[in-house]
Design a protein around this motif. Structure first.
Motif, short mmCIF file in Angstrom:
data_model
loop_
_atom_site.label_atom_id
_atom_site.label_comp_id
_atom_site.label_asym_id
_atom_site.label_seq_id
_atom_site.Cartn_x
_atom_site.Cartn_y
_atom_site.Cartn_z
N GLN A 31 0.87 -1.18 0.00
CA GLN A 31 0.00 0.00 0.00
C GLN A 31 0.90 1.23 0.00
O GLN A 31 1.77 1.36 0.87
CB GLN A 31 -0.90 0.01 1.24
N VAL A 32 0.72 2.11 -0.97
CA VAL A 32 1.48 3.36 -1.04
C VAL A 32 0.54 4.50 -0.71
O VAL A 32 -0.61 4.54 -1.18
CB VAL A 32 2.09 3.57 -2.44
N GLY A 33 1.00 5.43 0.13
CA GLY A 33 0.18 6.57 0.51
C GLY A 33 1.04 7.80 0.65
O GLY A 33 2.19 7.83 0.23
N THR A 34 0.47 8.83 1.26
CA THR A 34 1.19 10.08 1.45
C THR A 34 0.91 10.64 2.84
O THR A 34 -0.12 10.35 3.45
CB THR A 34 0.81 11.13 0.39
N HIS A 35 1.86 11.42 3.33
CA HIS A 35 1.68 12.11 4.61
C HIS A 35 1.46 13.61 4.39
O HIS A 35 1.42 14.39 5.32
CB HIS A 35 2.91 11.88 5.51
N ASN A 38 -0.88 17.85 -0.13
CA ASN A 38 -0.68 18.14 -1.55
C ASN A 38 0.71 17.65 -1.95
O ASN A 38 1.64 18.44 -2.08
CB ASN A 38 -0.82 19.65 -1.81
N PRO A 39 0.88 16.34 -2.14
CA PRO A 39 2.21 15.83 -2.45
C PRO A 39 2.74 16.33 -3.80
O PRO A 39 2.01 16.33 -4.79
CB PRO A 39 2.01 14.31 -2.49
N THR A 40 3.99 16.79 -3.79
CA THR A 40 4.60 17.31 -5.01
C THR A 40 5.94 16.67 -5.33
O THR A 40 6.50 16.93 -6.40
CB THR A 40 4.81 18.83 -4.89
N MET A 41 6.48 15.85 -4.43
CA MET A 41 7.77 15.20 -4.65
C MET A 41 7.70 13.76 -4.16
O MET A 41 6.82 13.42 -3.37
CB MET A 41 8.87 15.93 -3.87
#
Length: 53
Positions: A31-35, A38-41
């Protein structure tokens, strides 16, 4: 010997799912996610399947 999933490359040796002899994950899927809101990198993304050894 544990199986490795050659479709998921991984260099995180401190993860329980890292293959001990190769730079691959042993899970069938991750599972790939973000913290970030508005992820930009790429540094904004996380492997949410990570489990510390």
């Amino acid at each position: 010997m544990e199986k490795c999933n050659e479709c998921i490359k991984c260099t995180v040796e401190k993860c329980r799912h890292h293959h001990n002899a190769k730079n691959y994950c042993t899970l069938d899927a991750i599972q790939v996610g973000t913290h970030e809101g508005n992820p930009t990198m790429d540094q904004c993304t996380d492997c949410q399947s990570f489990v510390v050894k």
